[in-house]
Design a protein around this motif. Structure first.
Motif, PDB file in Angstrom:
ATOM      1  N   PHE A 228       0.823  -1.203   0.000  1.00  0.00           N
ATOM      2  CA  PHE A 228       0.000   0.000   0.000  1.00  0.00           C
ATOM      3  C   PHE A 228       0.862   1.259   0.000  1.00  0.00           C
ATOM      4  CE2 PHE A 228      -2.579   3.250   2.154  1.00  0.00           C
ATOM      5  CZ  PHE A 228      -3.634   3.309   1.258  1.00  0.00           C
ATOM      6  N   ALA A 229       1.907   1.257   0.816  1.00  0.00           N
ATOM      7  CA  ALA A 229       2.796   2.420   0.868  1.00  0.00           C
ATOM      8  C   ALA A 229       3.529   2.614  -0.457  1.00  0.00           C
ATOM      9  CB  ALA A 229       3.792   2.262   2.010  1.00  0.00           C
ATOM     10  N   SER A 230       3.928   1.525  -1.104  1.00  0.00           N
ATOM     11  CA  SER A 230       4.618   1.670  -2.388  1.00  0.00           C
ATOM     12  C   SER A 230       3.672   2.186  -3.467  1.00  0.00           C
ATOM     13  CB  SER A 230       5.257   0.347  -2.808  1.00  0.00           C
ATOM     14  OG  SER A 230       4.260  -0.627  -3.025  1.00  0.00           O
ATOM     15  N   LEU A 231       2.400   1.799  -3.423  1.00  0.00           N
ATOM     16  CA  LEU A 231       1.434   2.351  -4.375  1.00  0.00           C
ATOM     17  C   LEU A 231       1.214   3.839  -4.146  1.00  0.00           C
ATOM     18  CD1 LEU A 231      -1.251  -0.452  -4.697  1.00  0.00           C
ATOM     19  CD2 LEU A 231       0.320   0.360  -6.437  1.00  0.00           C
TER      20      LEU A 231
ATOM     21  N   LEU B  85       4.210   5.605  -5.573  1.00  0.00           N
ATOM     22  CA  LEU B  85       4.141   5.603  -7.029  1.00  0.00           C
ATOM     23  C   LEU B  85       3.190   6.682  -7.533  1.00  0.00           C
ATOM     24  CD1 LEU B  85       4.670   4.060  -9.797  1.00  0.00           C
ATOM     25  CD2 LEU B  85       2.531   2.908  -9.299  1.00  0.00           C
ATOM     26  N   GLU B  86       2.028   6.790  -6.912  1.00  0.00           N
ATOM     27  CA  GLU B  86       1.053   7.774  -7.355  1.00  0.00           C
ATOM     28  C   GLU B  86       1.516   9.198  -7.074  1.00  0.00           C
ATOM     29  OE1 GLU B  86      -3.705   8.691  -7.044  1.00  0.00           O
ATOM     30  OE2 GLU B  86      -2.902   6.763  -6.423  1.00  0.00           O
ATOM     31  N   LEU B  87       2.144   9.418  -5.937  1.00  0.00           N
ATOM     32  CA  LEU B  87       2.620  10.761  -5.613  1.00  0.00           C
ATOM     33  C   LEU B  87       3.785  11.177  -6.499  1.00  0.00           C
ATOM     34  CD1 LEU B  87       2.437  10.730  -1.716  1.00  0.00           C
ATOM     35  CD2 LEU B  87       0.993  12.010  -3.294  1.00  0.00           C
ATOM     36  N   SER B  88       4.641  10.252  -6.864  1.00  0.00           N
ATOM     37  CA  SER B  88       5.815  10.623  -7.651  1.00  0.00           C
ATOM     38  C   SER B  88       5.510  10.775  -9.141  1.00  0.00           C
ATOM     39  CB  SER B  88       6.928   9.597  -7.450  1.00  0.00           C
ATOM     40  OG  SER B  88       6.524   8.345  -7.967  1.00  0.00           O
ATOM     41  N   THR B  89       4.518  10.045  -9.668  1.00  0.00           N
ATOM     42  CA  THR B  89       4.247  10.109 -11.103  1.00  0.00           C
ATOM     43  C   THR B  89       2.976  10.871 -11.445  1.00  0.00           C
ATOM     44  OG1 THR B  89       3.030   8.030 -11.088  1.00  0.00           O
ATOM     45  CG2 THR B  89       5.402   7.913 -11.490  1.00  0.00           C
TER      46      THR B  89
ATOM     47  N   LEU C  48      -2.263   3.159 -10.153  1.00  0.00           N
ATOM     48  CA  LEU C  48      -1.970   1.801 -10.577  1.00  0.00           C
ATOM     49  C   LEU C  48      -2.771   1.413 -11.814  1.00  0.00           C
ATOM     50  CD1 LEU C  48      -0.575  -0.932 -10.008  1.00  0.00           C
ATOM     51  CD2 LEU C  48      -2.577  -1.527  -8.659  1.00  0.00           C
ATOM     52  N   ILE C  49      -4.024   1.830 -11.889  1.00  0.00           N
ATOM     53  CA  ILE C  49      -4.867   1.481 -13.035  1.00  0.00           C
ATOM     54  C   ILE C  49      -4.280   2.072 -14.327  1.00  0.00           C
ATOM     55  CG2 ILE C  49      -7.199   1.632 -13.988  1.00  0.00           C
ATOM     56  CD1 ILE C  49      -6.986  -0.088 -11.467  1.00  0.00           C
ATOM     57  N   TRP C  50      -3.802   3.303 -14.279  1.00  0.00           N
ATOM     58  CA  TRP C  50      -3.182   3.911 -15.460  1.00  0.00           C
ATOM     59  C   TRP C  50      -1.947   3.132 -15.894  1.00  0.00           C
ATOM     60  CZ3 TRP C  50       1.480   6.138 -16.781  1.00  0.00           C
ATOM     61  CH2 TRP C  50       1.480   6.881 -17.954  1.00  0.00           C
ATOM     62  N   TRP C  51      -1.121   2.718 -14.912  1.00  0.00           N
ATOM     63  CA  TRP C  51       0.076   1.957 -15.236  1.00  0.00           C
ATOM     64  C   TRP C  51      -0.270   0.604 -15.860  1.00  0.00           C
ATOM     65  CZ3 TRP C  51       4.997   3.381 -15.491  1.00  0.00           C
ATOM     66  CH2 TRP C  51       5.363   4.576 -14.881  1.00  0.00           C
ATOM     67  N   LEU C  52      -1.335  -0.037 -15.370  1.00  0.00           N
ATOM     68  CA  LEU C  52      -1.722  -1.333 -15.920  1.00  0.00           C
ATOM     69  C   LEU C  52      -2.305  -1.191 -17.322  1.00  0.00           C
ATOM     70  CD1 LEU C  52      -3.288  -3.053 -12.789  1.00  0.00           C
ATOM     71  CD2 LEU C  52      -1.060  -3.506 -13.835  1.00  0.00           C
TER      72      LEU C  52
END
Length: 69
Positions: free
Chosen positions: A48-51, A54-58, A62-66
Motif C-alpha cells: 500500500f505504501a509503495s502504491l 508511485l502515485e505521488l511521484s508520477t 496503478l490502473i493507469w500503469w496497468l
C-alpha cells in the motif's frame, strides 16, 4: 572467560568464535498462525505504501500503469 578458545576434532585451534547454543523452535509456521497473519499484514502495508509513493511521484495511479503496459 576462562576458556575462550576451542579446538576442533582435527586439533585445529579456533580462538575467534565460541559456538552458540542451538535450539529448535517447535512452533508451526504454516497455515493460519499468528506469524502468518503478521507477515501478511506487513507485506500488505509495504504494498500500500509503495502504491502511494508511485502515485505521488508520477501523478498516475496503478490502473493507469496497468492500462499502458
Amino acid at each position: 572467560m576462562a576458556n575462550s578458545y576451542r579446538v576442533d576434532e582435527r586439533g585445529i585451534l579456533n580462538n575467534f568464535a565460541i559456538e552458540p547454543k542451538m535450539y529448535v523452535e517447535e512452533s508451526n509456521k504454516a497455515g493460519f498462525t499468528p506469524y502468518a497473519e503478521l507477515l501478511n499484514g506487513r507485506l500488505a502495508m509495504i504494498g500500500f505504501a509503495s502504491l502511494l509513493i508511485l502515485e505521488l511521484s508520477t501523478g498516475h495511479g496503478l490502473i493507469w500503469w496497468l492500462q499502458n503496459l
